[in-house]
Design an enzyme around this catalytic site. Structure first.
Site, short mmCIF file in Angstrom:
data_model
loop_
_atom_site.label_atom_id
_atom_site.label_comp_id
_atom_site.label_asym_id
_atom_site.label_seq_id
_atom_site.Cartn_x
_atom_site.Cartn_y
_atom_site.Cartn_z
N GLU A 146 3.43 -14.89 29.36
CA GLU A 146 3.51 -16.34 29.56
C GLU A 146 2.52 -16.87 30.58
OE1 GLU A 146 7.37 -17.57 31.01
OE2 GLU A 146 7.11 -19.56 30.13
N ASP A 179 4.67 -22.18 26.67
CA ASP A 179 5.76 -22.98 27.26
C ASP A 179 5.24 -24.41 27.43
OD1 ASP A 179 7.28 -24.32 29.31
OD2 ASP A 179 8.14 -22.41 29.93
N HIS A 182 4.63 -25.78 31.10
CA HIS A 182 3.40 -25.32 31.77
C HIS A 182 2.17 -25.91 31.08
CE1 HIS A 182 5.78 -22.66 34.21
NE2 HIS A 182 6.29 -22.08 33.14
N HIS A 205 8.55 -21.64 24.37
CA HIS A 205 9.57 -22.27 25.20
C HIS A 205 9.42 -23.78 25.07
CE1 HIS A 205 10.65 -18.87 28.25
NE2 HIS A 205 11.37 -18.83 27.14
N ARG A 211 11.39 -30.49 33.11
CA ARG A 211 12.21 -29.30 32.83
C ARG A 211 13.60 -29.69 32.33
NH1 ARG A 211 9.57 -24.06 35.71
NH2 ARG A 211 9.27 -23.44 33.59
N GLU A 240 14.22 -23.89 27.28
CA GLU A 240 14.33 -23.30 28.61
C GLU A 240 14.48 -24.43 29.63
OE1 GLU A 240 12.14 -19.86 31.08
OE2 GLU A 240 10.90 -21.62 30.73
C1 LER Z 1 9.79 -18.67 32.72
O1 LER Z 1 9.88 -18.67 31.35
C2 LER Z 1 9.04 -19.83 33.21
O2 LER Z 1 8.73 -20.73 32.48
C3 LER Z 1 8.65 -19.81 34.63
O3 LER Z 1 8.31 -21.08 35.08
C4 LER Z 1 9.65 -19.18 35.57
O4 LER Z 1 9.56 -17.82 35.49
MN MN Z 2 8.96 -20.50 30.21
#
Ligand code: LER
Ligand code: MN
Length: 279
Positions: A146, A179, A182, A205, A211, A240
């Site tokens: 990730e 994700d 991010h 994710h 979040r 997530e």
């Molecule tokens: C975990 O999946 C994630 O997105 C991170 O920000 C924290 O480990």
């Molecule tokens: Mn993540």
């Protein structure tokens, strides 16, 4: 596509005492539970995987490098410790019945040395991940590594760099986790970033820009949904989020306010939004 929910919304250390969550996840309509653990010794993976299947849920398995455990440390003993951790995580994923082992697996989350990554670190990442990928292939598990935003890591921030890493590792058993939280921070285009993952896209994710529940904020979901469909992605899309009232999680993810009316509301509203858009 299959839709799951990560247990970090409820606990930092899923164990037997959390088995009642299985029935709730099923009742809310999820296809799977994503179990997160940061230590594997003594974890009853087989028992928990079977309990999930008995409830009609599939399982994915999530972890992260934390503390001082780094695959790209200057210290060979620390790199070996990180590799041992990844191998144990892969074995635990197999035992729990997950065909992916996912999370940030190069540098520990939150390690920010105040400089760019260097070539030695890149080389150590490739070398370590090659060995981990061979272990994963033998176990029938795919690593989904990730990229994280710049405030959580300095090493792997974008899909393009992730793809370079996958090409250097050169083993299909090492892929990428995309994700949306991010990527929303780091990428210029969510669609282009997903396409950059290409055949290495191993897991997704779904996480809103704050979040919270997917669909409640300003992530470019229409582009994400359209691109996943265009790519014929048939893997997991897992919500997530993080329990704002769980001290270790709140501190690790810097969550200092509730992100929804309740964890249940976040899960159910996020799932409804993803089903409408994806399935
Ligand atoms: C975990 O999946 C994630 O997105 C991170 O920000 C924290 O480990
Ligand atoms: Mn993540």
């Amino acid at each position: 596509m299959k839709l799951g929910l990560n247990t970090l919304l409820f606990t930092a250390g899923f164990d037997r005492e959390h088995l009642p969550l299985l029935g709730q996840f099923k009742q809310w309509g999820f296809d799977g539970i994503e179990i997160a653990r940061f230590a594997f010794d003594g974890f009853p993976a087989r028992e928990i995987g079977q309990a999930a299947r008995d409830e009609g849920l599939e399982v994915t398995f999530c972890s992260a490098l934390t503390g001082a455990v780094s695959l790209i440390s200057e210290d060979a003993a620390v790199r070996q410790q990180a590799l041992d951790f990844l191998k144990q995580g892969i074995d635990t994923a197999r035992e729990i019945g997950s065909d992916v082992f996912l999370g940030p697996f190069c540098a520990p989350v939150g390690y920010l040395p105040g400089r760019r990554p260097n070539e030695a670190e890149w080389g150590w990442a490739v070398e370590g991940l090659k060995t981990a990928a061979e272990h994963a292939a033998a176990a029938g598990v795919r690593i989904a590594n990730e990229p994280l935003n710049r405030f959580e890591t300095y090493f792997l921030n974008t899909a393009a760099r992730g793809r370079e890493l996958c090409e250097a590792v050169g083993n299909h058993s090492h892929g990428l986790l995309f994700d949306t939280f991010h990527a929303n921070i780091e990428e210029q285009s969510l669609g282009a970033a997903l396409r950059a993952c290409g055949p290495y896209l191993a897991h997704v994710h779904a996480c809103e820009n704050d979040r919270g529940a997917p669909g409640s904020g300003h992530v470019g979901w229409a582009e994400v949904f359209a691109t996943l469909k265009e790519m014929d992605y048939s893997g997991w899309v897992v919500i997530e989020s993080f329990g704002a009232r769980i001290p270790e999680i709140a501190a690790a993810a810097c969550i200092w306010r509730d992100l929804a009316e309740s964890p249940e509301a976040l899960a159910r509203e996020g799932l409804r939004f993803l089903r409408d858009g994806l399935v």
